[in-house]
Design a protein around this motif. Structure first.
Motif, PDB file in Angstrom:
ATOM      1  N   PHE A 135      12.866   5.826  -6.796  1.00  0.00           N
ATOM      2  CA  PHE A 135      12.143   5.964  -8.175  1.00  0.00           C
ATOM      3  C   PHE A 135      10.678   6.417  -8.089  1.00  0.00           C
ATOM      4  CE2 PHE A 135       9.196   3.164 -10.352  1.00  0.00           C
ATOM      5  CZ  PHE A 135       8.930   3.810 -11.645  1.00  0.00           C
ATOM      6  N   ASP A 142      14.236   7.563 -13.691  1.00  0.00           N
ATOM      7  CA  ASP A 142      14.461   6.336 -14.483  1.00  0.00           C
ATOM      8  C   ASP A 142      15.877   5.590 -14.395  1.00  0.00           C
ATOM      9  OD1 ASP A 142      12.281   6.991 -16.096  1.00  0.00           O
ATOM     10  OD2 ASP A 142      13.126   8.204 -17.654  1.00  0.00           O
ATOM     11  N   LEU A 147      15.376   3.451 -10.918  1.00  0.00           N
ATOM     12  CA  LEU A 147      14.660   2.207 -11.378  1.00  0.00           C
ATOM     13  C   LEU A 147      15.734   1.291 -12.204  1.00  0.00           C
ATOM     14  CD1 LEU A 147      12.190   0.534 -11.613  1.00  0.00           C
ATOM     15  CD2 LEU A 147      11.480   1.733 -13.644  1.00  0.00           C
ATOM     16  N   THR A 148      16.286   1.696 -12.969  1.00  0.00           N
ATOM     17  CA  THR A 148      17.389   1.114 -13.835  1.00  0.00           C
ATOM     18  C   THR A 148      18.519   0.283 -13.004  1.00  0.00           C
ATOM     19  OG1 THR A 148      16.903   2.251 -15.707  1.00  0.00           O
ATOM     20  CG2 THR A 148      18.863   1.059 -15.708  1.00  0.00           C
ATOM     21  N   ARG A 173      13.400 -10.377 -11.202  1.00  0.00           N
ATOM     22  CA  ARG A 173      12.005 -10.503 -11.894  1.00  0.00           C
ATOM     23  C   ARG A 173      10.869 -10.116 -11.012  1.00  0.00           C
ATOM     24  NH1 ARG A 173      10.143 -16.195 -14.643  1.00  0.00           N
ATOM     25  NH2 ARG A 173       7.788 -15.677 -14.914  1.00  0.00           N
ATOM     26  N   ALA A 209      10.744  -6.474 -10.967  1.00  0.00           N
ATOM     27  CA  ALA A 209      10.019  -6.077 -12.184  1.00  0.00           C
ATOM     28  C   ALA A 209       8.347  -5.936 -12.204  1.00  0.00           C
ATOM     29  CB  ALA A 209      10.549  -6.455 -13.353  1.00  0.00           C
ATOM     30  N   THR A 251       7.172  -3.145  -9.636  1.00  0.00           N
ATOM     31  CA  THR A 251       7.256  -2.125 -10.345  1.00  0.00           C
ATOM     32  C   THR A 251       6.008  -1.797 -10.975  1.00  0.00           C
ATOM     33  OG1 THR A 251       9.780  -2.337 -10.201  1.00  0.00           O
ATOM     34  CG2 THR A 251       8.466  -0.255 -11.579  1.00  0.00           C
ATOM     35  N   ILE A 283       3.186   1.161 -10.658  1.00  0.00           N
ATOM     36  CA  ILE A 283       2.745   1.890 -11.495  1.00  0.00           C
ATOM     37  C   ILE A 283       1.155   1.662 -11.901  1.00  0.00           C
ATOM     38  CG2 ILE A 283       2.871   2.138 -14.248  1.00  0.00           C
ATOM     39  CD1 ILE A 283       5.790   1.184 -13.958  1.00  0.00           C
ATOM     40  N   PHE A 285       9.872   3.130 -24.438  1.00  0.00           N
ATOM     41  CA  PHE A 285      10.031   4.040 -23.198  1.00  0.00           C
ATOM     42  C   PHE A 285      10.667   5.345 -23.572  1.00  0.00           C
ATOM     43  CE2 PHE A 285      14.074   4.401 -20.806  1.00  0.00           C
ATOM     44  CZ  PHE A 285      13.577   5.003 -19.759  1.00  0.00           C
ATOM     45  N   ASP A 339       7.612   4.359 -17.755  1.00  0.00           N
ATOM     46  CA  ASP A 339       7.782   3.384 -16.630  1.00  0.00           C
ATOM     47  C   ASP A 339       7.355   2.107 -16.882  1.00  0.00           C
ATOM     48  OD1 ASP A 339       9.019   5.884 -15.479  1.00  0.00           O
ATOM     49  OD2 ASP A 339       7.456   5.993 -14.040  1.00  0.00           O
ATOM     50  N   GLY A 340       6.230   1.940 -17.446  1.00  0.00           N
ATOM     51  CA  GLY A 340       5.855   0.637 -17.546  1.00  0.00           C
ATOM     52  C   GLY A 340       6.553  -0.221 -18.636  1.00  0.00           C
ATOM     53  N   LEU A 356       9.646   0.291 -19.703  1.00  0.00           N
ATOM     54  CA  LEU A 356      10.810   0.008 -19.174  1.00  0.00           C
ATOM     55  C   LEU A 356      10.844  -1.360 -18.374  1.00  0.00           C
ATOM     56  CD1 LEU A 356      13.941   0.494 -18.866  1.00  0.00           C
ATOM     57  CD2 LEU A 356      13.389   2.314 -17.093  1.00  0.00           C
ATOM     58  N   THR A 357       9.940  -1.139 -17.449  1.00  0.00           N
ATOM     59  CA  THR A 357       9.547  -2.435 -16.735  1.00  0.00           C
ATOM     60  C   THR A 357       9.575  -3.839 -17.427  1.00  0.00           C
ATOM     61  OG1 THR A 357       9.081  -0.983 -14.789  1.00  0.00           O
ATOM     62  CG2 THR A 357       8.549  -3.231 -14.758  1.00  0.00           C
ATOM     63  N   THR A 362      12.433  -5.718 -18.881  1.00  0.00           N
ATOM     64  CA  THR A 362      13.204  -6.388 -17.754  1.00  0.00           C
ATOM     65  C   THR A 362      12.211  -7.710 -17.395  1.00  0.00           C
ATOM     66  OG1 THR A 362      13.937  -4.640 -16.624  1.00  0.00           O
ATOM     67  CG2 THR A 362      14.052  -6.550 -15.385  1.00  0.00           C
ATOM     68  N   GLU A 363      11.065  -7.605 -17.493  1.00  0.00           N
ATOM     69  CA  GLU A 363      10.241  -8.829 -17.009  1.00  0.00           C
ATOM     70  C   GLU A 363      10.430  -9.836 -18.386  1.00  0.00           C
ATOM     71  OE1 GLU A 363       6.564  -6.614 -15.737  1.00  0.00           O
ATOM     72  OE2 GLU A 363       5.862  -8.910 -15.707  1.00  0.00           O
ATOM     73  N   THR A 403      20.140   0.920 -20.710  1.00  0.00           N
ATOM     74  CA  THR A 403      19.250   2.047 -20.344  1.00  0.00           C
ATOM     75  C   THR A 403      19.831   3.157 -19.546  1.00  0.00           C
ATOM     76  OG1 THR A 403      17.352   0.405 -20.496  1.00  0.00           O
ATOM     77  CG2 THR A 403      16.987   2.551 -19.067  1.00  0.00           C
TER      78      THR A 403
END
Lengths: 358, 358
Positions: free
Chosen positions: A109, A143, A146-147, A166, A169, A172, A176, B109, B143-144, B146-147, B150-151, B172
């Motif tokens: 990604f 994208d 990453l998903t 977690r 995430a 990631t 970024i 996102f 990207d941030g 989206l991440t 999850t977090e 997603t």
């Protein structure tokens, strides 16, 4: 960087016959890891929409532009670390499989998005995804990768799968941050050495740290083991970046595959360059003035700039820092209470990454 | 589209005084949801690196370009659905909070990345993130966000948090599929009505379906309730897209905020246009020829194209489809065994989304 690739081990690890002690064959270890992870990685990528899937399979080196079978992608160091990290915690290496797939997906990604952001038209002598299909496709393909990383981890049966997802995430977000700082630093002339190291910790260290720990997380290993493995991965990642930056200036093109003096040609504010500019006295000031200058430069001028980095202490500092990080990496592993075989394999893999010609 | 915004309810929901039955005040419900979700959403965004955070806070309407306090962002329909979905399953609305934050993060996102892919320089009369900071920043900011989704979910204490995070990841991937198809369809003249509906299900339906179900997932609701809520969200999302496409041609600029005939001006292959081209006989063929033609068009020519969509049956079909989807949405909710108050609030919110002037 004197430790050889070959290290004697005395316990089980990723090798086919773990009962027989012997030297670690790192290329074989990496090949074995690619074979272990391959099917699960392919199954994950097959879930993407038809366009993103085609792009991802090309990017990963599974197919060529003309549809013929691919010549393969990278070494897949991160999945190998993830499998070894489960084994190091005393679990079967396969316990780390979902983690191995996830870190490889996150790594790719970041490559697909970074190639677009950096305007890089080639990777491993092939057009990048954005160069071949356009910016929108590269954004969507990245994208999607990453998903998938989150999906794969949350489908794993480990009771620690959510903790692993977690961790990925948070990692990631660190990636970024590192890339955002890299983009911002391009526009600044006053970037400090510490800022540059923090950026490298985000861009390079964080995902290697998580790769080296995620198998242990999935295995439910004690915090001390997870932390030792993560610290090991971070230290190896920082050493790798320092060596990569040295190779970007003084590497042999026949070995690196990059043109001679390539990082100076692109005026990259790499770690040795930043050190020399900030702490290199008169040579550093001269180097800063050279960096501010735009336009094509002759090879002789680039060699003169490399000389300024060296006279400013950037070469010596980066080499010493890399060695210091490798010592820290070994120490982190030593204190983590790991199984002996995978411990030795992790050490050998780390040195394999760092011990390149420069 | 005859159901009014105001529906009489007889049970607890998101309103301040749930014991008192009365009509659903949808704007108040949305405002209450924004207040509930705001602090958690701000805390999540505050974790981003300094650049991505600045861009996200601007994009979300919290600050203006000059640093002054923002005039606010969108209605935040998705978080309201997420909170109501927890309440509909009999749990406190706050059980859906992490889900509400996550769906809003994923929505934004997709907006930040889509604006870049679509080359849209303005959103809500302000420059988009890529237009203000460049492509690299928009990629990283998206990207941030989206991440973070999850977090935030994986930090939630619900024993069903991992299931909710997995649902968001799969959603997603659906969003990405829809956008990838949208990009691919731009280059094709033969897109079918079913393909176009499938694309809309990915781009618009999937996240509304997940928004309407995620609170129930976090509450550990039975499968039938989760499915009913998800089906409701998907049907409302499809109806929304059909109405949006009708407004893109026949909407009053004073109401839509878009120029008159805007979707025809940009030659968007929207649902009514696709229907007319594929199934509209002679008018459809004439419309297809017009779409293939490039270059500026006068308003009179655009009005003639709108007339072709209408004569090709696109307007009538899209309106009937939207009504049919709303009936399906009501039926899905009715069969889900939900708490009466939130059930009525979900219905009212759905109609609020759909019942726009056209």
């Amino acid at each position: 960087m004197s430790t050889p690739d070959t290290v004697t081990v005395d316990g089980p690890g990723l090798r086919d016959d773990p009962s027989r002690p012997g030297p670690v064959d790192v290329p074989a270890l990496l090949a074995h890891s690619r074979e272990t992870v391959g099917p699960a990685l392919r199954a994950a990528v097959a879930r993407l929409d038809v366009s993103s899937r085609e792009q991802a399979e090309y990017h990963l080196g599974w197919v060529e532009a003309d549809g013929s079978p691919g010549r393969g992608g990278g070494k897949a160091v991160r999945p190998a670390l993830a499998l070894l990290s489960a084994a190091a915690a005393g679990a079967p290496a396969e316990t780390g499989l979902a983690g191995a797939v996830a870190v490889e997906l996150v790594h790719n990604f970041s490559l697909v998005h970074d190639d677009l952001m950096d305007g890089d038209r080639e990777r491993r002598h092939r057009p990048t995804v954005w160069a071949r299909w356009g910016a929108a496709s590269a954004i969507l393909c990245g994208d999607g990768l990453l998903t998938l990383a989150t999906e794969v981890l949350l489908e794993d049966r480990s009771p620690h799968a959510a903790a692993a997802a977690r961790l990925v995430a948070v990692t990631t977000r660190e990636l970024i941050r590192g890339q955002a700082e890299d983009v911002a630093f391009e526009r600044r002339a006053d970037v400090g050495v510490d800022e540059c190291l923090t950026m490298a910790a985000g861009k390079t260290g964080s995902l290697l740290a998580t790769s080296a720990a995620i198998g242990a997380v999935l295995a439910g290993a004690p915090t001390a083991a997870v932390r030792g493995l993560s610290d090991y991965g971070m230290a190896v990642g920082m050493a790798f970046q320092l060596v990569d930056d040295l190779l970007g200036i003084w590497g042999d093109p026949a070995v690196t595959g990059k043109p001679v003096l390539s990082d100076l040609r692109s005026r990259k504010k790499s770690l040795p360059v930043t050190f020399a500019v900030q702490r290199g006295g008169a040579a550093g000031r001269e180097l800063a003035a050279w960096l501010a200058h735009t336009g094509e430069q002759t090879d002789a001028e680039l060699r003169a700039a490399a000389d300024l980095v060296e006279r400013g202490g950037g070469r010596e500092w980066a080499g010493a820092e890399a060695r210091r990080r490798m010592v820290a990496a070994e120490r982190a592993l030593a204190g983590a209470g790991l199984a002996a075989g995978p411990h030795a394999e992790l050490l050998a893999l780390g040195h394999h990454l760092i011990d390149r010609e420069f």
